[in-house]
Design a protein around this motif. Structure first.
Motif, mmCIF file in Angstrom:
data_model
loop_
_atom_site.group_PDB
_atom_site.id
_atom_site.type_symbol
_atom_site.label_atom_id
_atom_site.label_comp_id
_atom_site.label_asym_id
_atom_site.label_seq_id
_atom_site.Cartn_x
_atom_site.Cartn_y
_atom_site.Cartn_z
ATOM 1 N N UNK A 139 -32.570 38.954 -60.474
ATOM 2 C CA UNK A 139 -32.277 37.527 -60.594
ATOM 3 C C UNK A 139 -30.782 37.283 -60.795
ATOM 4 N N UNK A 140 -30.114 38.185 -61.523
ATOM 5 C CA UNK A 140 -28.668 38.063 -61.722
ATOM 6 C C UNK A 140 -27.938 38.226 -60.394
ATOM 7 N N UNK A 141 -28.349 39.228 -59.615
ATOM 8 C CA UNK A 141 -27.726 39.468 -58.309
ATOM 9 C C UNK A 141 -27.964 38.305 -57.357
ATOM 10 N N UNK A 142 -29.087 37.633 -57.501
ATOM 11 C CA UNK A 142 -29.428 36.500 -56.629
ATOM 12 C C UNK A 142 -28.860 35.176 -57.128
ATOM 13 N N UNK A 143 -28.178 35.208 -58.274
ATOM 14 C CA UNK A 143 -27.570 33.991 -58.798
ATOM 15 C C UNK A 143 -28.526 33.033 -59.464
ATOM 16 N N UNK A 144 -29.693 33.531 -59.869
ATOM 17 C CA UNK A 144 -30.653 32.668 -60.551
ATOM 18 C C UNK A 144 -30.297 32.468 -62.013
ATOM 19 N N UNK A 145 -29.408 33.296 -62.516
ATOM 20 C CA UNK A 145 -28.814 33.095 -63.839
ATOM 21 C C UNK A 145 -27.444 33.760 -63.816
ATOM 22 N N UNK A 146 -26.630 33.445 -64.793
ATOM 23 C CA UNK A 146 -25.264 33.970 -64.829
ATOM 24 C C UNK A 146 -24.968 34.576 -66.188
ATOM 25 N N UNK A 147 -24.063 35.549 -66.195
ATOM 26 C CA UNK A 147 -23.683 36.226 -67.428
ATOM 27 C C UNK A 147 -22.165 36.249 -67.549
ATOM 28 N N UNK A 148 -21.677 35.797 -68.692
ATOM 29 C CA UNK A 148 -20.254 35.884 -69.019
ATOM 30 C C UNK A 148 -20.110 36.705 -70.289
ATOM 31 N N UNK A 149 -19.136 37.584 -70.323
ATOM 32 C CA UNK A 149 -18.913 38.424 -71.493
ATOM 33 C C UNK A 149 -17.466 38.256 -71.954
ATOM 34 N N UNK A 150 -17.301 37.912 -73.213
ATOM 35 C CA UNK A 150 -15.978 37.698 -73.798
ATOM 36 C C UNK A 150 -15.711 38.765 -74.847
ATOM 37 N N UNK A 151 -14.583 39.453 -74.707
ATOM 38 C CA UNK A 151 -14.185 40.483 -75.662
ATOM 39 C C UNK A 151 -13.500 39.818 -76.850
ATOM 40 N N UNK A 152 -14.124 39.904 -78.007
ATOM 41 C CA UNK A 152 -13.573 39.261 -79.204
ATOM 42 C C UNK A 152 -12.208 39.839 -79.551
ATOM 43 N N UNK A 153 -11.981 41.083 -79.219
ATOM 44 C CA UNK A 153 -10.692 41.712 -79.530
ATOM 45 C C UNK A 153 -9.528 41.065 -78.774
ATOM 46 N N UNK A 154 -9.819 40.340 -77.722
ATOM 47 C CA UNK A 154 -8.756 39.649 -76.984
ATOM 48 C C UNK A 154 -8.083 38.575 -77.839
#
Length: 232
Positions: free
Chosen positions: A27-42
């Protein structure tokens, strides 16, 4: 609008991890949902990219700083759809239930703050109105696995993700009951036969048997669930 999970973590390499496989991964590859990851260390302000400090009042371990966690939350919210809730995965949080998962799956997504160390400065949780949510009465090394669990539970309920969406209505907790037992071929295995009613072709009798089994399992294994949902 695409359902989006935004994860705040000091271990961004843990994602998508298990979420790149099976239903969620497809489903992620098909764009049925999206994932964003934020590095807190930034958002650290020193050359060592430190995000924690010693607990006020003394004690073991370290605590994630309010200013750094807040900066990460603010960036995540600026990019999220209006109304996206923010959660801190914590054993002291409100227990996650299938009802809550269904509600979240019908919304725009979730921002998930994955803690480490001894915890997160209470002030940021209050100042940013972050809800604490728990996946169970036990303690993990950090919130990343809990975040993945919550995401997976939500994603499988999104339209078009499950191969047979009708099965979602019959699984555990869907109607306040644990799911009934399942069987398949061979008809007999190690002296154990499939219950005859399941081979009868009588759909009404099968439905009644499955309901009885679900009720029995719920009473035996989760009397708390039975009392809460079905006591009259």
């Amino acid at each position: 609008m695409t359902w989006r999970a935004t994860v705040l973590t000091i271990f961004p390499e843990m994602f998508p991890g298990p979420l790149s496989f099976s239903l969620a991964g497809k489903a992620l590859a098909e764009g049925k949902w999206a994932l964003s990851v934020i590095d807190i260390r930034d958002f650290a302000t020193d050359k060592h990219r430190s995000v924690d400090d010693t607990p006020s009042g003394g004690g073991a371990g370290m605590v994630m700083r309010a200013d750094i966690a807040a900066a990460a939350i603010d960036i995540a919210r600026a990019d999220a759809a209006p109304g996206t809730p923010t959660f801190h995965l914590s054993p002291r949080g409100t227990p996650l239930t299938q009802t809550r998962v269904r509600d979240l799956a019908q919304g725009p997504g979730a921002i998930l703050l994955s803690g480490r160390f001894e915890g997160i400065d209470q002030r940021v949780l209050e100042a940013r109105n972050v809800e604490e949510i728990s996946i169970g009465d036990y303690v993990l090394s950090g919130g990343e696995l809990a975040a993945q669990l919550l995401i997976d539970a939500c994603v499988r309920l999104l339209p078009g993700v499950a191969g047979n969406e009708g099965s979602l209505a019959e699984e555990s907790f869907a109607q306040g009951l644990l799911e009934y037992p399942h069987y398949t071929r061979p008809r007999e295995w190690e002296g154990r036969a499939i219950p005859e009613v399941l081979l009868s072709g009588d759909h009404k009798a099968i439905a009644e048997w499955r309901r009885e089994q679900a009720e029995r399992l719920t009473k035996d294994r989760r009397p708390d669930l039975w009392e809460k949902t079905w006591r009259r």
